[in-house]
Design an enzyme around this catalytic site. Structure first.
Site, mmCIF file in Angstrom:
data_model
loop_
_atom_site.group_PDB
_atom_site.id
_atom_site.type_symbol
_atom_site.label_atom_id
_atom_site.label_comp_id
_atom_site.label_asym_id
_atom_site.label_seq_id
_atom_site.Cartn_x
_atom_site.Cartn_y
_atom_site.Cartn_z
ATOM 1 N N TYR A 1 18.788 7.049 -6.492
ATOM 2 C CA TYR A 1 19.201 8.450 -6.584
ATOM 3 C C TYR A 1 20.644 8.681 -6.150
ATOM 4 C CZ TYR A 1 14.880 10.376 -8.281
ATOM 5 O OH TYR A 1 13.819 10.698 -9.080
ATOM 6 N N LYS B 1 8.766 -2.379 -5.079
ATOM 7 C CA LYS B 1 8.648 -3.141 -6.338
ATOM 8 C C LYS B 1 9.406 -4.451 -6.144
ATOM 9 C CE LYS B 1 7.460 -3.515 -10.703
ATOM 10 N NZ LYS B 1 6.066 -3.626 -11.152
ATOM 11 N N ASP C 1 3.312 0.245 -8.827
ATOM 12 C CA ASP C 1 2.412 0.503 -9.963
ATOM 13 C C ASP C 1 0.953 0.430 -9.527
ATOM 14 O OD1 ASP C 1 3.415 -2.049 -9.569
ATOM 15 O OD2 ASP C 1 3.031 -2.737 -11.594
ATOM 16 N N ASP D 1 9.765 10.200 -5.118
ATOM 17 C CA ASP D 1 9.821 11.399 -5.950
ATOM 18 C C ASP D 1 8.610 11.428 -6.889
ATOM 19 O OD1 ASP D 1 10.761 13.681 -7.089
ATOM 20 O OD2 ASP D 1 12.431 12.759 -8.159
ATOM 21 N N ASP E 1 4.731 13.771 -6.402
ATOM 22 C CA ASP E 1 4.177 14.714 -7.387
ATOM 23 C C ASP E 1 2.776 14.279 -7.806
ATOM 24 O OD1 ASP E 1 6.591 16.082 -7.300
ATOM 25 O OD2 ASP E 1 6.589 16.478 -9.453
#
Ligand code: NAD
Length: 341
Positions: free
Chosen positions: A126, A178, A212, A236, A240
């Site tokens: 980001y 990851k 994942d 982020d 959600d």
């Protein structure tokens, strides 16, 4: 005798912001919250009056109080304005984003969800260090983005997450990464979080998960998680997803915390489609107010507000429209005040 007041900056914000902020301030006052508000415009409201979405007097107020409750701010499309939320994070070094989610309305897809996501807020992809390379006639033939994670940043957010977990009676922290593919970028984050975790082994269970697999497990069996600690981009997305487990963004508060300041807000935006109608749900911002109370050590007050909200939603069965009810913003606020003990 009244206790000491705590100066805090209040940003009514744009769209539904002023309506939900007014409702939340009324509830906080009725609950006995000690905040002495310094009101300042931000976002579109500030552009209209001061030509800047983050006027110097607003920034000076946050610098002074170190504490802010913020209504949603509209970032104007075009006009060269950077996201006001990203500017605030950078200005005050708000390196930790805390997003708790909890089942509040029965009958959803999942019951008894009570999770917290701690997201690194100032590093990773980001930073948006992006550029294009021209090949032949195409100026956008190649797009390149550099993510930056530092050991110090990873250790800082990990320490924050573990301390938060211990202080809030949480049992387990899962580091999400990851590192199997982004071996340097998220491998370093994993290493820093694991190393920092060694000091907390007696107080917390600490494990890790690839992002994942974590996303799938959150849908299949969210109850196996407690606190999730992750990088900016994954945080982020997963936050959600987690808000979706409890019925959406209408019940999702967020805290942006740094060494010098902390800014509390709802995760949702300024909802221009319903602004001015008096029907917006103030709950997410109210829960952000509860996080703010906890931040200043007023845990009992936060608990009493949450209990009143639970009573209103579950027993009085009173809800705003997007949760399937008929209550207006003001009716919801009055109902919560009535149930405050
Ligand atoms: P939004 O969250 O404002 O709205 C999405 C949908 O959810 C709309 O249908 C809206 O009516 C509904 N909704 C949102 N909050 C609600 C509430 N409290 N009660 C009832 N319904 C609610 O998202 P958007 O439309 O993508 O964004 C609108 C503006 O908000 C944009 O300018 C965006 O930049 C800004 N924004 C600000 C923040 C922030 O300040 N933290 C966060 C997200 C978006």
């Amino acid at each position: 005798m009244a206790g000491k007041t705590i100066p805090a900056t209040l940003i009514p914000g744009d769209g539904i912001g002023p309506e939900i902020v007014a409702a939340v301030v009324e509830i906080l006052k009725a609950a006995g919250a000690p905040f002495a508000w310094e009101r300042h415009d931000g976002g579109m409201a500030a552009i209209e009056k001061h030509g800047d979405p983050l006027p110097p007097r607003l920034l000076a107020s946050i610098r002074r109080t170190g504490l802010a409750l913020k209504g949603p701010l509209t970032t104007p499309v075009g006009g060269g304005y950077r996201s006001v939320n990203v500017r605030l994070r950078e200005e005050f070094g708000l390196f930790a984003n805390v997003r708790p989610v909890r089942s509040m309305v029965a009958g959803g897809r999942y019951e008894d969800i009570d999770l917290v996501l701690v997201r690194e807020n100032v590093e990773g992809l980001y930073l948006a260090w992006e550029h294009y390379l021209k090949v032949g006639d195409d100026p956008h033939a190649v797009a390149i983005s550099s993510g930056v994670n530092t050991r110090a940043g990873g250790e800082r957010i990990a320490r924050f997450a573990y301390d938060y977990a211990v202080e809030n009676g949480r049992k387990k922290v899962t580091i999400v990464h990851k590192a199997n593919v982004l071996k340097a970028l998220t491998g370093l984050f994993l290493e820093a979080a694991r190393d920092t975790g060694k000091k907390y082994r007696r107080k917390l269970e600490i494990d890790d998960r690839i992002v994942d697999a974590c996303a799938m497990q959150l849908v299949l069996n969210p109850w196996q998680f407690d606190v999730i600690l992750t990088t900016n981009l994954f945080g982020d997305i997963l936050s959600d997803l987690m808000a979706g487990l409890v019925g959406g963004l209408g019940m999702a508060p967020g805290a942006n915390i740094g060494d010098q300041a902390a800014i509390f807000e709802a995760v949702h935006g300024s909802a221009p489609d319903i602004a001015g109608k008096g029907i917006a749900n103030p709950l997410a911002l109210l829960l952000a107010g509860c996080l703010m109370l906890e931040h200043v050590g007023k845990k009992a007050l936060a608990k009493s507000i949450r209990a009143a909200v639970d009573h209103v939603l579950r027993i009085d069965n009173l809800r705003t429209r997007e949760l399937g009810g008929k209550a207006t913003t003001k009716e919801f606020a009055r109902a919560v005040i009535k149930r405050l003990k």
